[in-house]
Write an enzyme that holds these catalytic residues in place. Structure first.
Site, PDB file in Angstrom:
ATOM      1  N   CYS A   1       7.448   3.539   2.913  1.00  0.00           N
ATOM      2  CA  CYS A   1       6.489   3.255   1.970  1.00  0.00           C
ATOM      3  C   CYS A   1       5.825   4.740   1.921  1.00  0.00           C
ATOM      4  CB  CYS A   1       5.615   2.178   1.649  1.00  0.00           C
ATOM      5  SG  CYS A   1       4.181   2.746   3.221  1.00  0.00           S
TER       6      CYS A   1
ATOM      7  N   HIS B   1      -5.572   2.026   1.892  1.00  0.00           N
ATOM      8  CA  HIS B   1      -4.884   3.423   2.752  1.00  0.00           C
ATOM      9  C   HIS B   1      -5.063   4.968   2.259  1.00  0.00           C
ATOM     10  CE1 HIS B   1      -1.556   1.463   2.626  1.00  0.00           C
ATOM     11  NE2 HIS B   1      -0.682   2.193   3.081  1.00  0.00           N
TER      12      HIS B   1
END
Length: 684
Positions: A195, A65
């Protein structure tokens, strides 16, 4: 999620044998639907994200992603591989691959949907249903939420359905607590997950920790710090927690909120792959009494307004954001300029450019080099101030118009006032643009083209044509007023600045006084009045920590053991002009320490102005004494203020009535006295 994934974005027979080939195969489907404009550019962004941390997860899942300017709208593609593809997970290859593509400027609503999907991936029923899906449309419906895992399992066949039902019954039985278990307060954990991209791992780790907590009978509350921002945990929830887990690959924002508790600090993938171990580890730390060291206490103003903030609190934080980023430029530039003057004299400001004339063996050349580097650093002050005020308001999109507005303020001689206004204008303009409902096709270029272009044009117009000239006039008026200060007016100003420097010890009021002083010397040829103000501000700021250090030395039994240790460090902090060295004392006894510090600081500021002390450097404490005008009298002013504050603190602490049974100072050994004092109530 109906527009994020369709049957055309599903490949149930993904034939790729590497993660790069898998990403390309799924990305080509996005390109075919117009969701990605540049295949290679997008894949480069995916690879860059993969290089930060492998995206394979235990359980046969791969989630490549990224956020990319080549994505027109948030999109999800799904592939199922029979052979499995290595995405770096510890338990082997992935058979379920989700390619998540988010525009660089994706809005919060879309990112929230993607985060919901990430949480779903921690649900075994969901992943089992995807493995048994018979066609692309069914898989897409399951991912969109149009069909539940139970419905998908039923459609897959009665045997699978029965097996799932049996497994669910077993899990339910295992999760149901025995009636014989005692009804007691559960162990409570607060966690933070984050993240680099903030789309998938952040929310998967949160879901994994919450699930593991339920299995262990532990209450887990998670704060996800993702791309869509974050909602702070209620301070009451944090206060009631027994332990903390950080599962993150980017810095935890406002980490000081969790200080003083048993803590486990790991990467985000550990939160996904081994949440049970983390919970066991942090419970062990709690049983052993292992806690993290507390951060230095902030001022009452700094601790306020975390939830339900009013406009005044927000404005203060925005302005302090700009000031905090500006201060290093002030310190570096000011010290270099001051060293240039100290080595080469004040004539050095007229020296030719060192690019044209530099002799290695001449001190004047080195002095000119320092002066010219410092002058360049000072040139950034107003743009940095404006840029980071806008950043505090609107995050990264505010930087470009903020810096542009700040540079215009410097160009038109609007000074620091212009920088403040430019930063607020830039942040406000960007925030307004972000509220406009933008067509999906434009979302990908919003953060890199549209917002910088439009906001810079608007801020530039306002600064050049509308508000710039009045602000420049106001700045000139303030400068003329400072240059005209003399006698009692100058002494009163020194007293006021001394009070401000010692009021909140590094907090907003302190920073206002310091910024006011540095604004005056942030030019190549500051006035004598500006240098006197800078001297008064630094002198007053040194008083509180030095006074606390002296007080713990002369009357140590009035302080706890911890305070006496802090007093040793306060000598160095005070001598270095770090007012925050007195914060531990002010936090423990604010009604005695803060007023005493303000009295001493006011006296020092007034005396410094009365003695005519000057300072060209914006920082440095006693280490820049050679750069101070009237240095001996300047040190006398500091010493007087320190003695006054020390006397007041010792007197006020000595007036405290001991609690019943407490031992009076001087009648017992040092340890017992400290223990007795620790039991005394803090007077109101």
């Amino acid at each position: 999620m109906s527009d994020m994934i369709t049957a055309d974005l599903v490949d149930l027979d993904l034939s790729a044998d590497t993660k790069e080939a898998a990403a390309r195969a799924l990305a080509e489907r996005m390109v075919a639907l117009g969701r990605v404009t540049d295949l290679d550019g997008f894949l480069a962004d995916v690879a860059a994200r993969e290089a930060q941390m492998p995206t394979g997860l235990d359980g046969g899942i791969g989630i490549p992603h990224c956020r990319s300017e080549h994505v027109t709208e948030p999109t999800l593609a799904f592939g199922r591989s029979a052979a499995g593809i290595d995405f770096g997970a510890a338990d082997g290859p992935a058979d379920l691959i989700f390619l998540i593509a988010a525009p660089a400027g994706a809005d919060d609503a879309h990112l929230t949907i993607l985060s919901s999907l990430a949480r779903q991936l921690m649900n075994a029923e969901f992943t089992d249903a995807l493995r048994s899906a018979g066609d692309a449309a069914a898989a897409a419906a399951l991912i969109r939420g149009d069909e539940t895992p139970a419905e998908a399992s039923a459609a897959a066949g009665p045997e699978d359905s029965a097996a799932d039902s049996k497994a669910a019954s077993s899990e339910s039985a295992a999760a149901t607590p025995s009636a014989e278990e005692p009804d007691e307060r559960p162990f409570r954990i607060v966690a933070v997950t984050s993240c680099p991209t903030g789309i998938a791992h952040t929310y998967m780790a949160a879901e994994s920790l919450e699930n593991a907590g339920r299995e262990a009978g532990v209450e887990v509350v998670v704060e996800t710090q993702g791309s869509a921002g974050f909602t702070r945990l209620d301070p009451a929830v944090i206060a009631a927690a027994d332990a903390v887990i950080f599962a993150h690959d980017v810095p935890v924002r406002e980490k000081e909120r969790f200080a003083g508790k048993p803590t486990v600090d790991v990467g985000v993938k550990a939160g996904i792959n081994r949440p049970g171990q983390l919970i066991t580890e942090v419970r062990g730390k709690a049983e052993r009494g292992e806690v993290t060291a507390g951060a230095a206490p902030g001022t009452p103003v700094e601790r306020a307004g975390e939830s339900g903030e009013g406009y005044g609190t927000k404005l203060r934080k925005w302005l302090m954001s700009g000031v905090s980023y500006m201060v290093p430029f002030v310190a570096a530039g000011g010290l270099l300029i001051a060293l240039g003057f100290a080595i080469g004299g004040y004539k050095i400001k007229s020296a030719p450019s060192v690019m044209d004339h530099f002799v290695w063996t001449q001190t004047d050349s080195w002095a000119a080099l320092m002066f010219q580097i410092g002058a360049v650093a000072f040139g950034f002050l107003v743009p940095v101030l404006a840029g980071y005020i806008a950043y505090g308001m609107a995050d990264r999109p505010g930087l470009v118009p903020g810096f542009v507005g700040g540079m215009i303020a410097s160009t038109i001689n609007a000074g620091f006032l212009g920088g403040l206004v430019a930063g607020l204008l830039a942040g406000g303009v960007v925030m307004a643009i972000q509220k406009i409902n933008i067509p999906a096709v434009l979302r990908g270029i919003m953060p890199v083209v549209v917002i910088p272009l439009i906001s810079s044009a608007i801020v530039g117009f306002l600064m050049f044509v509308v508000v710039g000239k009045p602000i420049a006039s106001a700045q000139k008026g303030m400068t003329d007023w400072l240059n005209g200060l003399s006698g009692s007016n100058a002494i009163l100003l020194g007293m006021l600045l001394g009070l401000m420097m010692c009021f909140d010890l590094g907090g907003p009021v302190n920073k206002v006084a310091y910024t006011f002083a540095t604004a005056g010397i942030a030019v190549s040829n500051p006035s004598d009045s500006a240098m006197k103000i800078m001297a008064a501000v630094m002198a007053a700021g040194m008083v509180p920590p030095l006074a606390m250090a002296l007080a713990t030395t002369v009357r140590g039994k009035l302080f706890t053991v911890t305070e006496r240790e802090n007093g040793k460090a306060a000598w160095v902090l005070g001598a270095s002009f770090i007012s925050e060295g007195a914060i531990p004392f002010a936090a423990a006894d604010p009604l005695r320490v803060i007023p005493s510090s303000m009295v001493g600081g006011a006296i020092t500021g007034a005396l410094s102005m009365a003695f005519g002390a000057t300072l060209r450097a914006p920082h440095g404490g006693i280490f820049v004494v050679p750069l101070i005008g009237n240095a001996f009298l300047y040190l006398i002013a500091i010493a007087v203020g320190v003695c006054v504050t020390t006397t007041l603190v010792v007197f006020l602490k000595g007036m405290r009535k001991p609690a019943p049974g407490a031992v009076s100072p001087g009648t017992a050994d040092d340890t017992s006295t400290s223990t007795a004092q620790a039991k005394q109530p803090v007077a109101a």
